[in-house]
Structure formats: structure tokens, C-alpha cells
Design a protein around this motif. Sequence first.
Motif, PDB file in Angstrom:
ATOM      1  N   GLU A 240       0.852  -1.187   0.000  1.00  0.00           N
ATOM      2  CA  GLU A 240       0.000   0.000   0.000  1.00  0.00           C
ATOM      3  C   GLU A 240       0.897   1.249   0.000  1.00  0.00           C
ATOM      4  OE1 GLU A 240      -3.696  -1.607   2.792  1.00  0.00           O
ATOM      5  OE2 GLU A 240      -1.923  -0.772   3.749  1.00  0.00           O
ATOM      6  N   ASN A 241       0.500   2.242  -0.791  1.00  0.00           N
ATOM      7  CA  ASN A 241       1.278   3.475  -0.876  1.00  0.00           C
ATOM      8  C   ASN A 241       0.348   4.676  -0.826  1.00  0.00           C
ATOM      9  OD1 ASN A 241       3.773   4.784  -1.138  1.00  0.00           O
ATOM     10  ND2 ASN A 241       3.365   5.207  -3.295  1.00  0.00           N
ATOM     11  N   PRO A 242       0.251   5.410   0.305  1.00  0.00           N
ATOM     12  CA  PRO A 242       1.122   5.323   1.466  1.00  0.00           C
ATOM     13  C   PRO A 242       0.850   4.060   2.272  1.00  0.00           C
ATOM     14  CG  PRO A 242      -0.679   6.811   1.938  1.00  0.00           C
ATOM     15  CD  PRO A 242      -0.807   6.429   0.493  1.00  0.00           C
ATOM     16  N   GLY A 243       1.841   3.690   3.080  1.00  0.00           N
ATOM     17  CA  GLY A 243       1.671   2.459   3.854  1.00  0.00           C
ATOM     18  C   GLY A 243       2.537   2.461   5.099  1.00  0.00           C
ATOM     19  N   TYR A 244       2.584   1.307   5.725  1.00  0.00           N
ATOM     20  CA  TYR A 244       3.280   1.173   7.004  1.00  0.00           C
ATOM     21  C   TYR A 244       4.774   0.959   6.732  1.00  0.00           C
ATOM     22  CZ  TYR A 244       4.326  -0.884  11.618  1.00  0.00           C
ATOM     23  OH  TYR A 244       4.851  -1.163  12.851  1.00  0.00           O
TER      24      TYR A 244
END
Length: 507
Positions: A240-244
Amino acid sequence: MTTLGPIDMTTIARHARRKGSSFFPPIALDAHGAAPIYRQLYDWFQKAIVEGRLRPGQRIPSTRGLAAELKVSRIPVLTAYEQLFAEGYLETFKGAGTTVAASIPRLETVPASRINRTASGQTRPPRLARRMKLAIATPVASVPPPGAAFGSCQPSLKEFPFQIWSSLVARHARHMKTTSMGYGDVMGQPSFREAIAEYLGAARGVHCDPSQIMVVAGSQHGLQITARTLLDEGDPVWMENPGYPRARRAFWMAGAKLVPVPVDREGLDVEAAIRRCPHARAAYITPSHQFPMGVTMSATRRMQLTNWASHADGWIIEDDYNSEFRFAGHPVAALQAFSDERVIYVGTFSKVLFPALRIGYLVIPKALVKAFCVARDNMDIFPAPLLQEVLADFIREGHFARHIRRMRMLYSSRRQKLISALRVILDARVEITDTDAGMHLVVLLPQDVDDVELGRRAEAAGLAVTPLSSCYMRAPGRKGLILGYGGIDERTLESNVKKLSRALRML
Ligand SMILES: Cc1ncc(COP(=O)(O)O)c(C=O)c1O
């Protein structure tokens, strides 16, 4: 004394020739020193051998002779020699007496300061694995300490039921069984895994039985085990982008090729991911409460993702890090409920109880359990049992469910208070993303605002906000701030929002 190391006839002949060449070394013993006599003797010989003052094959005095020369009892000399024999510094041959071991090489150390110096005289950092160098060059924001204002994903620690917890810890520590002191099950304590399976079935709709649950040291550890088990060097993984950022680093450090996938109001854009890399090996997602944007993955996207996984033979890694805190509507079931054969479900007690527990769990598809066990056995063998037993009782006796209910109410009210304060105090240019779950929210900033610089200024004012752009894989990300409200102090909430507003105005 016995002969140590391999012997050949030439060595024996050389030793025999040296017969009679022993000397009494200039050892100055300190009868009142802190170290006992045997230790002083051992140290002298060891240093002399390592530094090359006593050469390989060189004969050394007999214990009797040395004791007489130094005017000490023979016992410390015998003890020191025994230690030197045991460590391989000395050897003895019949007819050749005791000698320095023939195989000991000269220690040719070059001072680290010389090796690590560049031609221009600057100190070079120590040699590391290439991947490590890159990891250091792209640091992940450090987790703020408990109590830091707006620290993201910080639970309210003051509300934790310490009394109950400490009496459970005491109970289990007092009655620790010897069966809990040896090597345990690689998957974790059976009673704890049963309690987790019951909880997940009831609260998250997860399909599993205890044999699929592996107890791990927090989600981070779970991600590492997962990556080690499922991925080969260079395997593409949708992120995911943004992500963890920590998940990103876990997969990247395991050799995966990260494929950034945009996130919108419905969560990970599955069609975009398929266009970009249809044959990814895995997808890492936070569907219940996307980190950091907070959106819940829509049913359409869940189905698309599950279909992709079964057609492409890919794995879905579902990080369900704080799904317990949903403040409106019905709880959304875990994605694992759609596809228990394709999803590796990652859960943690870091948010719902406290991060220092370092306890989380994986729900592993049945066909993968054996492989995960091998990977885990190779890492830390098995999880420590004591706190698992404590947690099993904490869940079974109802304290866990009660704590979640209390925290849900508390976080819901804190979220409301934070949103109200932000609306009143903060610059009109900012947009508050208003999701109804979790322990943090995101404030979007105009693209010309440098959120990293704002984060620095806020930090200087005693706040701990995380810049949203740091959660993107490549610059420029969207600009914003991640504000945690789980652990905020309501008494200072308004003044802290004012500090944030001042920092924003100064940019
Ligand atoms: C997306 C996400 N997953 C997991 C975690 C928790 O990690 P751990 O269980 O390793 O403490 C966090 C904590 O911030 C997180 O943001």
C-alpha cells in the motif's frame, strides 16, 4: 597432560631439538593484586603468546621449575597451565616438555582506525551487508515514547488494568511448571492459541482453529516469518502506498521487490496493482483501517483481491493491527473470512493492550503451517511461555473484552475532542480526514507545505507528529500529519493543538 592438536613427525623432531631451551620468563607477580596468582600467570602467558613474544613450538618451563623460580606454590602454576592447554595455547610432547602450540599463528591485527580510514583521513563506517547500508540510509521514523503528544498508534497506558494484570503475572510466576521451563511448542502455548482462536472467531469473523495460530513477538516478527517463508529474492510484493514503513522494510530486508500500489477511499487499488504487476507473489494490506489513511477496504476491493490471489497463486498478508476500535456501524470482518486458504492474518496486542508486551499472532492457512514452523524454528525457536499463559487467562476471564469496550469508548471520545479542537484552532487550509476507527487520524496539508519540516518544528515544541509523506515509497507523497489520539492527555489537548497551529503558521 595430553597432546592437543594434530601431530606429525617433523613437529615432534622440532620439539625434541628444542629440548633444554626453556627459560624462566620475567613474570612479576603481585601477591596482593586483585587477580589471583593463577590468573596473573595465565594472563602473562596468553598475552606473550598472542603478541608473539613466545613463539610457536617454543619450550616453556615445567610447572615445578616455574613455581620454584617464582617462589609460589605449584597449584596456581598447574591451574594456569591447565587453562592454557584447554584453550590450545600450549601443548606437550613426550620427551619434548611443554611448548607453545605449534599451530598458533602470529596475530596480525591492523588497528581498526587504520583500515577504516579513507585516503583523505576520514573514518569510514564499518563494513555491512549492502541491504543494511540502504536500510540505514532510509530510516523509518522512530516510535515516540509513551505520553508523547500525538504519538501515532500509542494506546492509553494509564487505563490499563494493572492490578488484574499483575495478580495474573504473579499467579503464573508462582506456579510455574517445569513443563513451561524447557523448549516449548514452536507455535506457542496451546491454551493461549485456543483463547486467540475463540476471540478471533467471535470478534473478527476469522476462520481458524488453534493449530493454525502461531504466537509471535509482535506483528513485525510475524511479517518477518511470513516473508522468510513465502518469498524468494526479488519476488514482487504489492505494498500500500502510502503504507506502514516497518512492513515495507520487513519485506525489503527479506529480499522482496516492493511494488507501490495507490490507496484511495476504498483501500488498495487492486486494478492498478494488477496492471502494474499481475504476477506479484504477495500483497500486504491493512484492510480494516488502512495505515495511515484510515480507510476501510470496500467489499468490491476485497473480492477483487481475493480473486487475484487465487488466480495468480499469490498470498494476501492482512495486517489487522487495530481493528478492535471501530466507533460507528458494525465491526467489519477480517478479509481472512473471505479466503482462509490465501490469507496470512497478522494480529497484535500492541495497540489493544500495550506495545512492550511484544506479543502478536499469525493465522496461517493450513497448507502453510509446516513451512511456517520451520521458518520460525530457525529464528527464535519458540515464544516464551509466561506471558502467553497470563494473556490466556486475561482473555478467558473476560478482562480483555472489558478492556477493549472501555478503550473503544475512550478513544471515540478522544477522537471527537481532537477533531473539534483541530476544527476550531487549526489553519483553515488543512483537511481533516474523518474516519471512524483506529487510534490516529490524518490531517492533510497543502502540497506546498513541507510536512517533514513541520514535524521537526512540532517536535521542537514537544509534540510527536509523523509526517504523512514519510509513509510514501517515493517522493513526493501527499503532505500531511498523522496524529495519534489513543494516548493523548485531554487536559493538554487544546494547548498542544495550539502549538501545532503555531508551528504550521511559522512555515
Ligand atoms: C500498520 C501497523 N501494523 C502493526 C503495528 C504494530 O506492530 P507491532 O505488533 O510489531 O508492535 C503498527 C504499529 O504502529 C502499525 O501501524
